[in-house]
Design an enzyme around this catalytic site. Structure first.
Site, PDB file in Angstrom:
ATOM      1  N   ASP A 141      48.744  62.425  43.818  1.00  0.00           N
ATOM      2  CA  ASP A 141      47.990  62.389  45.082  1.00  0.00           C
ATOM      3  C   ASP A 141      46.478  62.321  44.853  1.00  0.00           C
ATOM      4  O   ASP A 141      45.719  62.975  45.544  1.00  0.00           O
ATOM      5  CB  ASP A 141      48.348  63.625  45.928  1.00  0.00           C
ATOM      6  N   ARG A 200      54.170  68.463  48.669  1.00  0.00           N
ATOM      7  CA  ARG A 200      53.857  69.117  49.960  1.00  0.00           C
ATOM      8  C   ARG A 200      53.073  68.192  50.876  1.00  0.00           C
ATOM      9  O   ARG A 200      53.273  68.181  52.077  1.00  0.00           O
ATOM     10  CB  ARG A 200      53.046  70.392  49.723  1.00  0.00           C
ATOM     11  N   GLY A 227      48.008  73.099  38.608  1.00  0.00           N
ATOM     12  CA  GLY A 227      49.425  73.059  38.225  1.00  0.00           C
ATOM     13  C   GLY A 227      49.620  72.298  36.925  1.00  0.00           C
ATOM     14  O   GLY A 227      48.899  71.335  36.664  1.00  0.00           O
ATOM     15  N   THR A 270      48.554  65.706  37.333  1.00  0.00           N
ATOM     16  CA  THR A 270      49.362  66.398  38.350  1.00  0.00           C
ATOM     17  C   THR A 270      50.601  65.555  38.613  1.00  0.00           C
ATOM     18  O   THR A 270      50.514  64.323  38.601  1.00  0.00           O
ATOM     19  CB  THR A 270      48.583  66.625  39.671  1.00  0.00           C
ATOM     20  N   ASP A 287      52.094  65.181  41.348  1.00  0.00           N
ATOM     21  CA  ASP A 287      52.164  64.688  42.730  1.00  0.00           C
ATOM     22  C   ASP A 287      51.616  63.284  42.946  1.00  0.00           C
ATOM     23  O   ASP A 287      51.874  62.669  43.979  1.00  0.00           O
ATOM     24  CB  ASP A 287      51.415  65.645  43.667  1.00  0.00           C
ATOM     25  N   ASP A 330      42.941  67.655  42.302  1.00  0.00           N
ATOM     26  CA  ASP A 330      41.689  67.574  43.070  1.00  0.00           C
ATOM     27  C   ASP A 330      40.983  68.916  43.217  1.00  0.00           C
ATOM     28  O   ASP A 330      39.753  68.962  43.307  1.00  0.00           O
ATOM     29  CB  ASP A 330      41.908  66.889  44.428  1.00  0.00           C
ATOM     30  N   ARG A 355      45.004  79.335  38.014  1.00  0.00           N
ATOM     31  CA  ARG A 355      44.150  79.163  39.189  1.00  0.00           C
ATOM     32  C   ARG A 355      43.182  80.335  39.142  1.00  0.00           C
ATOM     33  O   ARG A 355      43.599  81.476  38.993  1.00  0.00           O
ATOM     34  CB  ARG A 355      44.992  79.158  40.456  1.00  0.00           C
TER      35      ARG A 355
END
Ligand code: ATP
Length: 327
Positions: A133, A175, A14, A129, A131, A106, A75
């Site tokens: 995360d 998410r 992303g 990213t 996120d 990741d 992707r």
């Protein structure tokens, strides 16, 4: 490993604001060390298709402030196959590329580890990213900008919520991780924050909203992560609250992809610049399979395997802070 003479850089997975600043940093650090630099378009897909461009210090003029990524991102299913990765390796060899910098999440790092295991090809990862995360860094590139975008949007929603005495459910991205919801929620003064890491239950939500009415608040904002654990999506949550608390008029706002776009914050630009420099220096120094990240405000490295497997946990103290703020 021989001397590193040519380094390739790609953005993968992303997109995130600050990726351009990271590309710029990698390209200019290569130039600084008289190392050639090649850009790979569309992440691993461009690697499989040999979609390359030579980059010089001047190729990255005027991109530090731009969102998205000039190298595009994608992707790639081809790279998930042995055949695809063989083609990727052949393309790297043919173009005399000695090492790779992967800017992504990741999944992108997993692809890098698989590729390194098969071909012993030097790789360094830069976490990009929104996120946040990723284990091994307190901040990923893009996260700070996304947070600021979310807070700015929630501030605007607050204006209409308070004018109409309404309850607003605002869905933010995340998410699997509640970093954006938790920090934007505290930053924007939300009544409640629902995140994937903590199931506070629907009863608690109703109780909290009743409490805030009793305390004299006429409007409320609930920030919800995409992946929250209530078992209801944000629209179902709004219906549920209206059914159970008839004096509430609930509205929903899904912030969506606007959180990915926009000019990167100063924090993200500085972070991207620092991580890009370190990534190139590590490769030139003969190191591989590492991710560069920020820990205690210093640039540190983590093995790519650890970055993929480790869990970056949220600061639960922030939930307590949020609770106290909503008295
Ligand atoms: P984001 O966090 O924004 O989703 P990401 O880097 O995690 O970013 P992914 O789509 O999961 O995004 O991964 C990016 C690409 O990495 C995939 O499209 C694929 O080409 C490659 N990749 C991921 N996992 C593997 C794997 N196990 N083997 C080979 N390649 C992989």
């Amino acid at each position: 490993m021989g001397k590193i003479k040519k380094i390739a850089v790609m953005t993968s997975g992303g997109d995130a604001p600050g990726m351009n600043a990271a590309i710029r940093s990698v390209v200019r650090t290569c130039a600084y060390y008289s190392t050639e630099c090649v850009g790979i378009y569309r992440g691993y897909q461009g690697l499989v298709e040999a979609d390359f461009i030579n980059l010089t210090a001047r190729s990255v003029n005027n991109i530090i402030h731009k969102g998205g990524t000039i190298l595009k991102t994608a992707r790639s299913t081809a790279f998930r196959t042995e055949e695809g990765r063989k083609k990727a390796y052949e393309n790297l060899k043919e173009n005399e590329i000695d090492a790779l910098v992967v800017i992504g999440g990741d999944g992108s790092f997993t692809g890098g580890v698989v590729f390194n295991q098969e071909y012993n090809f030097p790789i360094i990862g830069i976490p990009g990213t929104i996120d946040n995360d990723i284990y091994g860094t307190t901040h990923t590139i893009g996260y700070d900008t996304a947070l600021n975008t979310a807070v700015e949007a929630i501030d605007k929603i607050r204006d209409t919520a308070s004018s109409h005495n309404r309850l607003f459910f605002v869905e933010v991205m995340g998410r699997d991780a509640g970093f954006i919801a938790l920090n934007a929620g505290v930053g924007a003064g939300a009544e409640e924050i629902l995140i994937p890491e903590e199931d506070l239950g629907l009863d608690r939500l109703l109780e909290s909203l009743k409490k805030s009415r009793r305390a004299g608040k006429s409007s409320s904002i609930v920030v919800v992560s995409e992946g929250d654990k209530t078992g209801k999506n944000v629209f179902e949550l709004a219906d549920y609250v209206e059914e159970n608390l008839p004096n509430y008029e609930a509205r929903v706002s899904v912030l969506g992809h606007m959180q990915r776009g926009g000019s990167p914050s100063c924090f993200d630009r500085v972070l991207a610049s620092r991580l890009g420099v370190k990534a190139v220096e590590l490769l030139i120094d003969g190191q591989t399979n590492l991710m560069v990240g920020l820990q205690n405000n210093e640039v540190q490295t983590t093995s790519l395997e650890k970055a993929i497997k480790g869990q970056h946990t949220i600061d639960k103290e922030l939930l307590r802070v949020s609770d106290i703020m909503t008295i």
